[in-house]
Scaffold this motif. Structure first.
Motif, mmCIF file in Angstrom:
data_model
loop_
_atom_site.group_PDB
_atom_site.id
_atom_site.type_symbol
_atom_site.label_atom_id
_atom_site.label_comp_id
_atom_site.label_asym_id
_atom_site.label_seq_id
_atom_site.Cartn_x
_atom_site.Cartn_y
_atom_site.Cartn_z
ATOM 1 N N LEU A 1 207.218 4.209 -25.946
ATOM 2 C CA LEU A 1 206.029 4.745 -25.141
ATOM 3 C C LEU A 1 205.538 3.818 -24.022
ATOM 4 O O LEU A 1 205.189 4.407 -23.096
ATOM 5 C CB LEU A 1 205.100 5.411 -25.776
ATOM 6 C CG LEU A 1 205.503 6.582 -26.954
ATOM 7 C CD1 LEU A 1 204.275 6.892 -27.886
ATOM 8 C CD2 LEU A 1 205.768 7.723 -25.994
ATOM 9 N N HIS B 1 202.294 11.168 -27.102
ATOM 10 C CA HIS B 1 201.357 10.645 -27.913
ATOM 11 C C HIS B 1 200.468 11.504 -28.631
ATOM 12 O O HIS B 1 200.184 11.653 -29.871
ATOM 13 C CB HIS B 1 200.724 9.649 -27.069
ATOM 14 C CG HIS B 1 199.420 9.073 -27.744
ATOM 15 N ND1 HIS B 1 198.088 9.392 -27.965
ATOM 16 C CD2 HIS B 1 199.369 7.672 -28.124
ATOM 17 C CE1 HIS B 1 197.440 8.632 -28.579
ATOM 18 N NE2 HIS B 1 198.122 7.444 -28.551
ATOM 19 N N LEU C 1 209.220 5.573 -18.401
ATOM 20 C CA LEU C 1 208.715 6.936 -19.000
ATOM 21 C C LEU C 1 207.317 7.382 -18.140
ATOM 22 O O LEU C 1 206.362 6.813 -17.953
ATOM 23 C CB LEU C 1 208.357 6.651 -20.464
ATOM 24 C CG LEU C 1 207.868 7.751 -21.105
ATOM 25 C CD1 LEU C 1 209.540 8.747 -21.196
ATOM 26 C CD2 LEU C 1 207.566 7.494 -22.489
ATOM 27 N N ARG D 1 204.589 10.375 -21.634
ATOM 28 C CA ARG D 1 203.898 9.526 -22.435
ATOM 29 C C ARG D 1 202.731 10.158 -23.152
ATOM 30 O O ARG D 1 202.442 9.972 -24.347
ATOM 31 C CB ARG D 1 203.520 8.328 -21.729
ATOM 32 C CG ARG D 1 202.852 7.193 -22.577
ATOM 33 C CD ARG D 1 202.216 6.166 -22.082
ATOM 34 N NE ARG D 1 203.472 5.184 -21.351
ATOM 35 C CZ ARG D 1 203.835 5.298 -20.009
ATOM 36 N NH1 ARG D 1 202.825 5.696 -19.025
ATOM 37 N NH2 ARG D 1 204.714 4.646 -19.291
ATOM 38 N N CYS E 1 212.369 12.807 -25.666
ATOM 39 C CA CYS E 1 210.977 12.779 -25.936
ATOM 40 C C CYS E 1 210.875 13.986 -27.223
ATOM 41 O O CYS E 1 210.182 13.751 -28.210
ATOM 42 C CB CYS E 1 209.926 12.917 -25.005
ATOM 43 S SG CYS E 1 209.835 11.602 -23.899
#
Length: 367
Positions: free
Chosen positions: A326, A340, A331, A336, A299
């Protein structure tokens, strides 16, 4: 340990330098007052000196380097005394590192508190008035110092209050994400970056520092398959890192490296289904455990890649792959949400990568 100023990572330090150096320059231009020197404190190998050098290069400023610890007498600062043929008086020839042209420029006094106390006392005039009795800094020049902490780990000379109050101070510390962003921009071996993100605790500030890690990773970059040449790898990493870091790195090469999917693999796959099995494999530990460390590295590398200039204008393929990644059930929700959030905060068109109704609904469930 005495700490002076705000504690900042490399990225925050860069912003701090940009503001203060520009503010100093503006003030001198408008009022004629000489700037306030800056002192960057921090442990060895963090990149204090490199931060100043990088600033000067990016801005196109002149840079003069001086390591006061190399001087035994103040005469080394004043320059060579000679007899003037015109006035029959003694004059001085300044050292060749002394700036002679108008700035903008930075005089970097590196590891200033490694110098002898007599040298520090003699530098007070330079910090206050931007001149010695034998020479003067040209206009639009600023002074930036670096210093190690005043504690038992370092052989340094304490600076008294009279000297400290001549400068503005900040304290630089290691931050793994800030370092990784720098390492990506400076093309450090990606396997080394992945290791540091997986084992940030390995950066002890003793033998293993950001500087020593980069030195070792540079030597490893010519080895295409680290696992295949593990004996040579072990010899190289032992040459620059402490034994606990060596053990962690060898374990990383043997067990983790093959599972880490690169950001480019995810972003540039013709379909996310091509890389999904590798991400799923990376997420699985022994039994039913989830390898959060591996997923976190993937990530972080993904956000760093998207933040690069290459993805200022992402493609439809990039967006489809990011959204699919995502939305993977493997995950964890907090990862996530973090990815984001970080992408939404990026400039240009990068936030469009996560503009998806189904993804937004899934992310909102974490809030």
């Amino acid at each position: 340990m005495s700490v002076y100023g705000e504690t900042l990572n490399a990225q925050d330090l860069d912003e701090f330098l940009v503001y203060l150096l520009d503010s100093n320059l503006k003030n001198e231009t408008e009022t004629g007052n000489r700037p306030t020197p800056i002192c960057i404190w921090g442990k060895h190998g963090l990149g204090k000196t490199a931060s100043v050098v990088d600033f000067a290069k990016k801005r196109g400023w002149k840079l003069a380097y001086c390591a006061p610890a190399q001087f035994e007498e103040m005469g080394d600062f004043h320059g060579l005394p000679i007899k003037s043929q015109n006035t029959n008086e003694t004059i001085y020839l300044p050292p060749d590192w002394v700036p002679k042209e108008e700035g903008p420029g930075i005089l970097l006094l590196d590891d200033i508190n490694r110098a002898d106390d007599r040298i520090l006392r003699g530098l007070m005039q330079l910090l206050q008035n931007f001149e010695m009795f034998s020479w003067k800094l040209p206009t639009k020049w600023q002074i930036v110092c670096t210093a190690n902490p005043e504690d038992d780990e370092y052989s340094v000379t304490s600076m008294d209050e009279a000297m400290l109050t001549r400068m503005l101070h900040t304290n630089m510390v290691f931050d793994v994400k800030a370092w990784a962003a720098w390492a990506v921009a400076n093309k450090v071996d990606s396997r080394g970056i992945n290791f540091v993100l997986t084992y940030p605790e390995s950066v002890t500030g003793k033998r293993t520092t950001p500087r020593s890690l980069v030195q070792v990773f540079s030597q490893l970059s010519g080895i295409s398959d680290l696992k295949q040449e593990i004996k040579k790898v072990g010899t190289i990493v032992r040459s620059g890192l402490d034994e606990s870091t060596v053990s962690s790195f060898l374990a990383f090469v043997n067990s983790d490296l093959e599972f880490l999917v690169s950001a480019e693999e995810i972003l540039e796959a013709s379909s996310f289904d091509e890389v999904r099995p590798k991400v799923v494999a990376a997420s699985k530990g022994k039994g039913s455990t989830v390898r959060l460390d591996r997923l976190s590295v993937i990530c972080t590398r993904l956000v760093l890649a998207i933040a690069s200039a290459q993805y200022a204008k992402p493609s439809a393929k990039n967006k489809a792959n990011i959204v699919s990644f995502l939305m993977m059930p493997e995950l964890p929700a907090d990862l996530r949400f973090s990815v984001h959030r970080d992408i939404v905060a990026l400039p240009d068109q990068r936030p469009t990568l996560v503009q998806d109704a189904a993804l937004a609904k899934l992310v909102l469930q974490t809030v």
